[in-house]
Motif scaffolding. Sequence first.
Motif, PDB file in Angstrom:
ATOM      1  N   LYS A 259       0.838  -1.210   0.000  1.00 17.95           N
ATOM      2  CA  LYS A 259       0.000   0.000   0.000  1.00 17.95           C
ATOM      3  C   LYS A 259       0.868   1.254   0.000  1.00 17.95           C
ATOM      4  O   LYS A 259       0.597   2.227  -0.718  1.00 17.95           O
ATOM      5  N   GLU A 260       1.934   1.238   0.794  1.00 18.32           N
ATOM      6  CA  GLU A 260       2.840   2.389   0.833  1.00 18.32           C
ATOM      7  C   GLU A 260       3.556   2.572  -0.495  1.00 18.32           C
ATOM      8  O   GLU A 260       3.965   3.689  -0.842  1.00 18.32           O
ATOM      9  N   ALA A 261       3.690   1.474  -1.244  1.00 18.93           N
ATOM     10  CA  ALA A 261       4.329   1.553  -2.559  1.00 18.93           C
ATOM     11  C   ALA A 261       3.368   2.056  -3.638  1.00 18.93           C
ATOM     12  O   ALA A 261       3.762   2.248  -4.789  1.00 18.93           O
ATOM     13  N   GLY A 262       2.082   2.233  -3.271  1.00 15.72           N
ATOM     14  CA  GLY A 262       1.146   2.824  -4.217  1.00 15.72           C
ATOM     15  C   GLY A 262      -0.058   1.990  -4.589  1.00 15.72           C
ATOM     16  O   GLY A 262      -0.945   2.455  -5.299  1.00 15.72           O
ATOM     17  N   LEU A 263      -0.122   0.735  -4.112  1.00 13.40           N
ATOM     18  CA  LEU A 263      -1.274  -0.099  -4.432  1.00 13.40           C
ATOM     19  C   LEU A 263      -2.458   0.270  -3.535  1.00 13.40           C
ATOM     20  O   LEU A 263      -2.294   0.522  -2.342  1.00 13.40           O
ATOM     21  N   ALA A 264      -3.634   0.280  -4.111  1.00 12.18           N
ATOM     22  CA  ALA A 264      -4.845   0.692  -3.380  1.00 12.18           C
ATOM     23  C   ALA A 264      -5.417  -0.491  -2.600  1.00 12.18           C
ATOM     24  O   ALA A 264      -6.444  -1.071  -2.961  1.00 12.18           O
ATOM     25  N   LEU A 265      -4.745  -0.851  -1.520  1.00 14.94           N
ATOM     26  CA  LEU A 265      -5.180  -1.974  -0.693  1.00 14.94           C
ATOM     27  C   LEU A 265      -5.820  -1.452   0.592  1.00 14.94           C
ATOM     28  O   LEU A 265      -5.421  -0.406   1.107  1.00 14.94           O
ATOM     29  N   PRO A 266      -6.777  -2.191   1.141  1.00 13.19           N
ATOM     30  CA  PRO A 266      -7.384  -1.769   2.413  1.00 13.19           C
ATOM     31  C   PRO A 266      -6.434  -2.001   3.581  1.00 13.19           C
ATOM     32  O   PRO A 266      -5.503  -2.812   3.492  1.00 13.19           O
ATOM     33  N   ASP A 267      -6.672  -1.304   4.683  1.00 15.54           N
ATOM     34  CA  ASP A 267      -5.893  -1.522   5.898  1.00 15.54           C
ATOM     35  C   ASP A 267      -6.334  -2.812   6.578  1.00 15.54           C
ATOM     36  O   ASP A 267      -7.463  -3.281   6.393  1.00 15.54           O
ATOM     37  N   GLY A 268      -5.437  -3.380   7.393  1.00 19.86           N
ATOM     38  CA  GLY A 268      -5.807  -4.483   8.259  1.00 19.86           C
ATOM     39  C   GLY A 268      -6.023  -5.807   7.576  1.00 19.86           C
ATOM     40  O   GLY A 268      -6.796  -6.638   8.064  1.00 19.86           O
ATOM     41  N   ILE A 269      -5.349  -6.063   6.462  1.00 20.45           N
ATOM     42  CA  ILE A 269      -5.430  -7.394   5.845  1.00 20.45           C
ATOM     43  C   ILE A 269      -4.735  -8.399   6.761  1.00 20.45           C
ATOM     44  O   ILE A 269      -3.610  -8.172   7.213  1.00 20.45           O
ATOM     45  N   LEU A 270      -5.415  -9.517   7.045  1.00 20.77           N
ATOM     46  CA  LEU A 270      -4.921 -10.447   8.055  1.00 20.77           C
ATOM     47  C   LEU A 270      -4.429 -11.776   7.504  1.00 20.77           C
ATOM     48  O   LEU A 270      -3.639 -12.458   8.155  1.00 20.77           O
ATOM     49  N   THR A 271      -4.910 -12.183   6.339  1.00 17.69           N
ATOM     50  CA  THR A 271      -4.570 -13.504   5.814  1.00 17.69           C
ATOM     51  C   THR A 271      -4.137 -13.418   4.352  1.00 17.69           C
ATOM     52  O   THR A 271      -4.425 -12.438   3.654  1.00 17.69           O
ATOM     53  N   ALA A 272      -3.476 -14.490   3.906  1.00 16.84           N
ATOM     54  CA  ALA A 272      -3.041 -14.555   2.510  1.00 16.84           C
ATOM     55  C   ALA A 272      -4.243 -14.530   1.565  1.00 16.84           C
ATOM     56  O   ALA A 272      -4.201 -13.896   0.503  1.00 16.84           O
ATOM     57  N   ASP A 273      -5.338 -15.204   1.942  1.00 12.16           N
ATOM     58  CA  ASP A 273      -6.539 -15.215   1.101  1.00 12.16           C
ATOM     59  C   ASP A 273      -7.109 -13.805   0.945  1.00 12.16           C
ATOM     60  O   ASP A 273      -7.554 -13.427  -0.147  1.00 12.16           O
ATOM     61  N   GLU A 274      -7.113 -13.045   2.045  1.00 12.35           N
ATOM     62  CA  GLU A 274      -7.623 -11.672   1.967  1.00 12.35           C
ATOM     63  C   GLU A 274      -6.748 -10.824   1.039  1.00 12.35           C
ATOM     64  O   GLU A 274      -7.268 -10.010   0.252  1.00 12.35           O
ATOM     65  N   LEU A 275      -5.435 -10.995   1.119  1.00  7.03           N
ATOM     66  CA  LEU A 275      -4.538 -10.221   0.265  1.00  7.03           C
ATOM     67  C   LEU A 275      -4.739 -10.596  -1.196  1.00  7.03           C
ATOM     68  O   LEU A 275      -4.821  -9.704  -2.070  1.00  7.03           O
ATOM     69  N   LEU A 276      -4.831 -11.892  -1.497  1.00  5.36           N
ATOM     70  CA  LEU A 276      -5.035 -12.326  -2.886  1.00  5.36           C
ATOM     71  C   LEU A 276      -6.362 -11.782  -3.427  1.00  5.36           C
ATOM     72  O   LEU A 276      -6.435 -11.327  -4.572  1.00  5.36           O
ATOM     73  N   SER A 277      -7.400 -11.830  -2.588  1.00 10.79           N
ATOM     74  CA  SER A 277      -8.707 -11.327  -3.010  1.00 10.79           C
ATOM     75  C   SER A 277      -8.648  -9.830  -3.322  1.00 10.79           C
ATOM     76  O   SER A 277      -9.200  -9.364  -4.332  1.00 10.79           O
ATOM     77  N   ALA A 278      -7.942  -9.074  -2.476  1.00 11.88           N
ATOM     78  CA  ALA A 278      -7.838  -7.630  -2.681  1.00 11.88           C
ATOM     79  C   ALA A 278      -7.042  -7.322  -3.952  1.00 11.88           C
ATOM     80  O   ALA A 278      -7.368  -6.397  -4.705  1.00 11.88           O
ATOM     81  N   LEU A 279      -5.982  -8.110  -4.213  1.00 13.96           N
ATOM     82  CA  LEU A 279      -5.158  -7.890  -5.406  1.00 13.96           C
ATOM     83  C   LEU A 279      -5.956  -8.206  -6.672  1.00 13.96           C
ATOM     84  O   LEU A 279      -5.814  -7.521  -7.698  1.00 13.96           O
TER      85      LEU A 279
END
Length: 282
Positions: A259-279
């Motif tokens: 997110k700090e690098a510029g990707l529009a990701l939500p705060d507080g991602i807790l699991t790998a599945d959540e990160l993959l879903s957001a990406l």
Amino acid sequence: MGIIKATQLVHEYFRRDEEGNVSGISTALDHVDLEVEAGQFIAILGHNGSGKSTLAKHINALLTPSEGTIFVDGKDTAKPENELSIRQSAGMVFQNPDNQIIASVVEEDVGFGPENIGVPTDEIWQRVEHALRSVGMWKYRSKSPNRLSGGQKQRVAIAGVMAMEPKCIVMDEPTAMLDPDGRKEVIRVAHELNQKKQVTVILITHYMEEVVGADYVYVMDHGNIVMRGTPREIFSQVDTLKKYRLDVPQITLLAHELKEAGLALPDGILTADELLSALKKM
């Protein structure tokens, strides 16, 4: 009132010189307020010296308040006559399972606690079987604890507490001495006891990944509760946690850096599945 309620709880340790005179006072708990409802899974985080283990000992009446109050299952821990019933309501699992395992056979060790509180013999063995099955250790009932792995020993220690049928289990860094597989075993058992048996669990840990599945999280620093909220609310505050010398789960940190690098990701991602879903949604 919840199963645990601390109000303005203070604990002071006295330092003494060689002659026994008080040479200083350190405050381990500084007017702590905390309330835990029955059936919750609570995590308490904090660096070494933050006061979290002192708080755990108050829940089990191993310590009593210097000031303030703490009630466990409606009983005031400061009253000596409540000590036994509090320890039956709130069992304790410590860092080193070897400190809790005293018998030479697994099933005898699990039966030791119920025997000490006067449970009839037939019921003791029913409780032993139930507790060992609950933690997946029934097939090891005739084994010597010395032949078990660290994770298996800790599960036996948990079974020993379970056999006393507590309403709450306090786990004071129960995975600190275990390898990654052993840590996963113990945390899985803790969640199963909470979800299937409705046992209130208070997990004190410094492993961030162990906190992800908790209902609520408290963060301690210098004897104070400095943060409180759900795991997502807590781990959304990466910079604040760093200020208290704490990390976040690796997946949460990766998402934060992306997110700090510029990707529009939500705060507080807790699991790998959540990160993959957001990406995938980007």
